[in-house]
Design a protein around this motif. Structure first.
Motif: not given
Length: 106
Positions: A69-74
């Protein structure tokens, strides 16, 4: 008829102990980044798997570390989405289960 302990163990091994398969499946079907909490809810709704929240978060963190998985902070919210490596691992996992099932069929 109550389940035997052996059947209970099998269910746990194929669900709770392999949540990563279900998590990737949900993400592939949703086709959008998801929050960890949303994944926990969808595990319960779609697969009738209700692990403790800490278990879901632990699995997601491990999947992120392993590159599944890749983590994205928005806007201070954390979302996850599967990587190509994660999707390929899912496909190989399902193939393994299918091959195992074919060997066990009566």
């Amino acid at each position: 008829m109550s389940d035997t302990k052996a059947l209970e163990r099998l269910r746990k091994k194929l669900t709770i102990e392999n949540l990563w398969l279900y998590i990737i499946k949900i993400m592939m079907d949703e086709a959008k980044p998801l929050k960890a909490y949303d994944l926990k809810v969808k595990l319960r709704e779609r697969f009738e798997i209700n692990p403790p929240a800490v278990t879901v978060y632990t699995v997601i963190y491990r999947m992120n570390r392993e590159g599944l998985l890749v983590k994205r902070v928005v806007k201070e919210e954390t979302f996850y989405e599967p990587t190509n490596k994660g999707i390929e691992a899912f496909k190989q996992g399902v193939l393994f289960i299918e091959e195992t099932l074919a060997k066990l069929k009566i």
